[in-house]
Design a protein around this motif. Structure first.
Motif, PDB file in Angstrom:
ATOM      1  N   TYR A 330       0.854  -1.195   0.000  1.00 34.51           N
ATOM      2  CA  TYR A 330       0.000   0.000   0.000  1.00 34.51           C
ATOM      3  C   TYR A 330       0.887   1.241   0.000  1.00 34.51           C
ATOM      4  O   TYR A 330       1.745   1.389   0.866  1.00 34.51           O
ATOM      5  CB  TYR A 330      -0.926  -0.002   1.213  1.00 34.51           C
ATOM      6  CG  TYR A 330      -2.040  -0.993   1.088  1.00 34.51           C
ATOM      7  CD1 TYR A 330      -3.094  -0.774   0.206  1.00 34.51           C
ATOM      8  CD2 TYR A 330      -2.038  -2.160   1.829  1.00 34.51           C
ATOM      9  CE1 TYR A 330      -4.120  -1.693   0.087  1.00 34.51           C
ATOM     10  CE2 TYR A 330      -3.072  -3.088   1.715  1.00 34.51           C
ATOM     11  CZ  TYR A 330      -4.108  -2.846   0.839  1.00 34.51           C
ATOM     12  OH  TYR A 330      -5.122  -3.752   0.714  1.00 34.51           O
ATOM     13  N   ASN A 332       0.288   4.435   0.602  1.00 38.49           N
ATOM     14  CA  ASN A 332       0.187   5.440   1.666  1.00 38.49           C
ATOM     15  C   ASN A 332       0.832   5.022   2.981  1.00 38.49           C
ATOM     16  O   ASN A 332       1.371   5.843   3.704  1.00 38.49           O
ATOM     17  CB  ASN A 332      -1.276   5.853   1.876  1.00 38.49           C
ATOM     18  CG  ASN A 332      -2.189   4.658   2.064  1.00 38.49           C
ATOM     19  OD1 ASN A 332      -1.786   3.513   1.828  1.00 38.49           O
ATOM     20  ND2 ASN A 332      -3.394   4.905   2.501  1.00 38.49           N
ATOM     21  N   GLY A 360      -3.657  -9.957   5.589  1.00 38.94           N
ATOM     22  CA  GLY A 360      -3.722  -9.666   4.160  1.00 38.94           C
ATOM     23  C   GLY A 360      -4.875 -10.345   3.443  1.00 38.94           C
ATOM     24  O   GLY A 360      -4.921 -10.355   2.212  1.00 38.94           O
ATOM     25  N   LYS A 361      -5.843 -10.862   4.192  1.00 36.06           N
ATOM     26  CA  LYS A 361      -6.945 -11.600   3.569  1.00 36.06           C
ATOM     27  C   LYS A 361      -7.783 -10.700   2.659  1.00 36.06           C
ATOM     28  O   LYS A 361      -8.035 -11.037   1.505  1.00 36.06           O
ATOM     29  CB  LYS A 361      -7.833 -12.225   4.660  1.00 36.06           C
ATOM     30  CG  LYS A 361      -7.076 -13.169   5.590  1.00 36.06           C
ATOM     31  CD  LYS A 361      -7.987 -13.842   6.589  1.00 36.06           C
ATOM     32  CE  LYS A 361      -8.680 -12.905   7.565  1.00 36.06           C
ATOM     33  NZ  LYS A 361      -7.801 -12.170   8.493  1.00 36.06           N
ATOM     34  N   SER A 363      -6.893  -8.018   1.385  1.00 36.10           N
ATOM     35  CA  SER A 363      -6.053  -7.491   0.299  1.00 36.10           C
ATOM     36  C   SER A 363      -6.049  -8.447  -0.894  1.00 36.10           C
ATOM     37  O   SER A 363      -6.014  -8.005  -2.045  1.00 36.10           O
ATOM     38  CB  SER A 363      -4.628  -7.269   0.791  1.00 36.10           C
ATOM     39  OG  SER A 363      -4.644  -6.426   1.908  1.00 36.10           O
TER      40      SER A 363
HETATM   41  N1  LIG Z   1      -6.232   0.845   1.931  1.00 41.25           N
HETATM   42  C1  LIG Z   1      -5.160   0.559   2.690  1.00 41.25           C
HETATM   43  N2  LIG Z   1      -4.165   1.454   2.792  1.00 41.25           N
HETATM   44  C2  LIG Z   1      -3.080   1.149   3.557  1.00 41.25           C
HETATM   45  N3  LIG Z   1      -2.894   0.042   4.230  1.00 41.25           N
HETATM   46  C3  LIG Z   1      -3.851  -0.895   4.180  1.00 41.25           C
HETATM   47  C4  LIG Z   1      -5.041  -0.678   3.417  1.00 41.25           C
HETATM   48  N4  LIG Z   1      -5.822  -1.764   3.523  1.00 41.25           N
HETATM   49  C5  LIG Z   1      -5.163  -2.623   4.334  1.00 41.25           C
HETATM   50  N5  LIG Z   1      -3.973  -2.110   4.728  1.00 41.25           N
HETATM   51  C6  LIG Z   1      -2.986  -2.779   5.575  1.00 41.25           C
HETATM   52  O1  LIG Z   1      -2.620  -3.995   4.958  1.00 41.25           O
HETATM   53  C7  LIG Z   1      -2.544  -5.041   5.916  1.00 41.25           C
HETATM   54  C8  LIG Z   1      -3.458  -6.187   5.535  1.00 41.25           C
HETATM   55  O2  LIG Z   1      -4.793  -5.733   5.631  1.00 41.25           O
HETATM   56  P1  LIG Z   1      -6.042  -6.628   5.259  1.00 41.25           P
HETATM   57  O3  LIG Z   1      -7.229  -5.745   5.281  1.00 41.25           O
HETATM   58  O4  LIG Z   1      -5.770  -7.358   4.008  1.00 41.25           O
HETATM   59  O5  LIG Z   1      -6.099  -7.619   6.500  1.00 41.25           O
HETATM   60  P2  LIG Z   1      -7.143  -8.774   6.827  1.00 41.25           P
HETATM   61  O6  LIG Z   1      -6.388 -10.040   6.843  1.00 41.25           O
HETATM   62  O7  LIG Z   1      -8.305  -8.686   5.939  1.00 41.25           O
HETATM   63  O8  LIG Z   1      -7.561  -8.416   8.315  1.00 41.25           O
HETATM   64  P3  LIG Z   1      -8.985  -8.589   9.046  1.00 41.25           P
HETATM   65  O9  LIG Z   1      -9.126 -10.018   9.436  1.00 41.25           O
HETATM   66  O10 LIG Z   1      -8.875  -7.722  10.256  1.00 41.25           O
HETATM   67  O11 LIG Z   1     -10.023  -8.134   8.102  1.00 41.25           O
HETATM   68  C9  LIG Z   1      -2.873  -4.427   7.258  1.00 41.25           C
HETATM   69  O12 LIG Z   1      -1.662  -4.199   7.958  1.00 41.25           O
HETATM   70  C10 LIG Z   1      -3.562  -3.126   6.927  1.00 41.25           C
HETATM   71  O13 LIG Z   1      -3.243  -2.139   7.870  1.00 41.25           O
END
Ligand SMILES: Nc1ncnc2c1ncn2[C@@H]1O[C@H](COP(=O)(O)OP(=O)(O)OP(=O)(O)O)[C@@H](O)[C@H]1O
Ligand SMILES: [Mg+2]
Length: 565
Positions: A330, A332, A360-361, A363
């Motif tokens: 990402y 930002n 990262g799920k 993502s």
């Molecule tokens: N739009 C974004 N901009 C910047 N960083 C992001 C963004 N979306 C996610 N991240 C970061 O990327 C990483 C993975 O996030 P992700 O949403 O994929 O996690 P997840 O596995 O879905 O978590 P959860 O089970 O809490 O939903 C995290 O550290 C999060 O802070």
């Protein structure tokens, strides 16, 4: 057309004082000792002409407004549609960068500033030019000395008004800022009212609004003061102009250079010219504001979406998908959400994605729906690169149930059929709701599918919302169904029912189920265990249990939690 009507309206307008002049001159020629019937004849003849001229002037004035103001409204309409349409093409990256308030402001406030310029701004400018040229010509035709003196205060007046207008603008800008601050505070309070009450914060919320209202009041009063000084200043200058006309006119009449009627005609002209000159300052400030607004609008209009549909060639998606060493960082935050990630789903298969929060799920899902572009590796869809295929066709076959449910303040039916290209009959909607195991809840509502949800309607429980959002995905018969942690708010029993129904769908989609609960995933063909964006284990659930790795640990731990140990 607007310009033509302005010219015609003013043409009639500038003739009118000449008839006043004529009647007075005729009366004074007879030493104001006319017979009654003569006076009557004069009134009918000249008064009648005067009346006709007024009607002509008014008629074209009406047409002038009808053309110019209506044109500005039409442009406003086009502009709003254009900006909104453009907003919709912009992708998530744009919406991350800009605040919603700003987007709203540009489509409402800024566009109406531009409209003010195109409507009243243009209209008064044209009117000023036409009227000045015609009136000044008439005045010089009658008497150039008097014309010079009568016009003398006008430039000074315009300059003063321009200065005052600037002050008014600045001051009203401050008032507007305070106003939007006030709205924001009120809005945030209403949105979070339950939190505020639960934390006993009503008094502090009240104080916050009171302080903002205090500032708003002070600034508004300053604006009122400037406005109050404005009118007397103008009246003073008009008075000065009138005085000059009467004095200089009297001197000239004494010298027999001017008729009595001409002085009266002059007073009419001076009065007619006053308002257009007053409007100079006002119009200038409208133009300045419109310029700033149009710049802000253009800033967004020239923003390009980072992800555009690369191809219009029809694309048939059958549900085969492959990640090859995909990396995603990402911009930002600099967070590396996916790292060298490879996996494959064949048509009709179920893949489970398991991982802790932040692993990262979501993502993965953003990457495969191409809401965001990856920085490394390749995603293949039916053996074609994802960034080369027709996105429209591809996305129309994907149904995503996102992690945070969003339902519209609309009927349940419309919430379920949202985004479907063709109308869908109620049996299909009910079928989908049954598959999502929520139909039995909806049946209890007296209005059934017509039940309105949200702010003004029925409040559903978290689990009910999630299940309606699953029905929304199923009703489209997708080729790829993505469930991003969307069963987190339902109990394990209900989850079981839904998962069983998903196994027996009348169509055979590929399914990606994301969860941090192993129970959700045990029916999947394959499970991908994710840790810090990397695949640490992959295989079918039995294999993974035997391997006694991370998946095994997850299962053990969650079993313990469930049995209350
Ligand atoms: N739009 C974004 N901009 C910047 N960083 C992001 C963004 N979306 C996610 N991240 C970061 O990327 C990483 C993975 O996030 P992700 O949403 O994929 O996690 P997840 O596995 O879905 O978590 P959860 O089970 O809490 O939903 C995290 O550290 C999060 O802070
Ligand atoms: Mg997530």
């Amino acid at each position: 057309m607007g310009t033509l009507f302005t010219i015609l309206s003013n043409y009639f307008g500038v003739q009118m004082p000449r008839y006043v002049q004529e009647s007075i001159d005729e009366l004074s020629a007879s030493g104001f000792s006319n017979q009654l019937e003569n006076a009557l004849w004069l009134a009918l003849r000249i008064g009648g002409l005067y009346l006709m001229l007024s009607i002509g002037k008014g008629f074209f004035l009406f047409l002038m407004r009808q053309t110019i103001i209506i044109m500005s409204r039409r442009i406003e309409y086009d502009l709003k549609n254009e900006v909104f349409k453009h907003y919709l093409t912009l992708d998530n990256a744009f919406y991350k960068k800009n605040r919603i308030g700003d987007l709203m402001n540009r489509i409402s406030e800024d566009i109406s500033q531009v409209r003010m310029y195109l409507g009243p701004g243009v209209m008064y400018s044209i009117n000023l030019i036409v009227l000045s040229v015609m009136s000044i010509y008439q005045m010089f035709k009658i008497n150039s000395t008097l014309a010079f003196f009568a016009l003398l205060p006008l430039p000074l007046m315009s300059y003063l008004i321009y200065r005052v207008s600037n002050r008014i603008n600045l001051s009203s800008k401050h008032v507007q800022e305070e106003q939007s601050n006030l709205t924001t505070i009120a809005q945030e309070t209403f949105v979070n009212i339950r939190l505020i009450k639960a934390y006993n914060q009503t008094e502090s919320a009240q104080n916050k609004l009171k302080n903002a209202a205090e500032t708003y009041k002070t600034k508004s009063m300053r604006l009122v003061l400037i406005n109050a000084l404005f009118m007397p200043t103008i009246l003073l200058l008009i008075g000065a102009s009138t005085l000059l006309v009467i004095y200089v006119g009297a001197v000239l009449t004494e010298n027999h250079q001017l008729s009595l009627g001409s002085i009266v005609a002059f007073l009419f002209y001076v009065n007619n010219l006053t308002w257009p000159f007053v409007s100079i300052g006002w119009v200038t400030s409208i133009i300045q504001r419109a310029e700033a607004s149009q710049q802000r609008i253009n800033e967004f209009l020239s923003a390009e979406p980072e992800i555009v549909n690369p191809s219009l060639a029809p694309f048939e998606f059958k549900g085969n998908l492959r990640f090859e060493k995909v990396a995603l960082t990402y911009e930002n935050t600099g967070i590396k959400a996916l790292n060298e990630l490879s996996f494959e789903i064949k048509s009709g298969e179920q893949l489970g994605v398991l991982g802790k929060t932040g692993s990262g799920k979501s993502s993965i899902i953003a990457a495969l729906a191409r809401q965001i572009d990856i920085n490394g590796g390749t995603i293949y869809v039916e053996d074609q690169r994802l960034d080369k295929i027709n996105l429209q066709d591809y996305r129309s076959k994907i149904a995503l149930v996102p992690q945070d449910v969003f339902l519209f303040s609309d009927t349940i039916r419309n919430n379920v059929t949202f985004g479907c290209p063709e109308p869908i009959d109620d049996t299909t909607v009910i079928e989908a709701l049954k598959m999502a195991h929520v139909w039995h809840n909806i049946q209890e509502f007296p209005e059934g599918l017509d039940t309105v949800l949200g702010e003004i309607g029925v409040n559903l429980s978290g689990g009910q919302k999630q299940r309606i959002s699953i029905a929304r995905a199923l009703v489209r018969f997708p080729t790829l169904l993505i469930l991003d942690d969307c069963l987190s708010a339902v109990d394990t029993e209900t989850e079981e029912v839904i998962l069983n129904q998903l196994k027996n769908l009348p169509f055979k989609p590929s399914v990606i189920t994301v969860s941090h609960r192993t129970s959700t995933l045990r029916n999947c063909d394959n499970i991908l265990v994710l840790h810090e964006g990397q695949c640490v284990e992959y295989g079918n659930p039995e294999e993974l249990m035997k391997r006694k790795g991370l998946y095994y640990d997850f299962v053990q731990q969650q079993n313990k939690e469930n049995s209350g140990v």
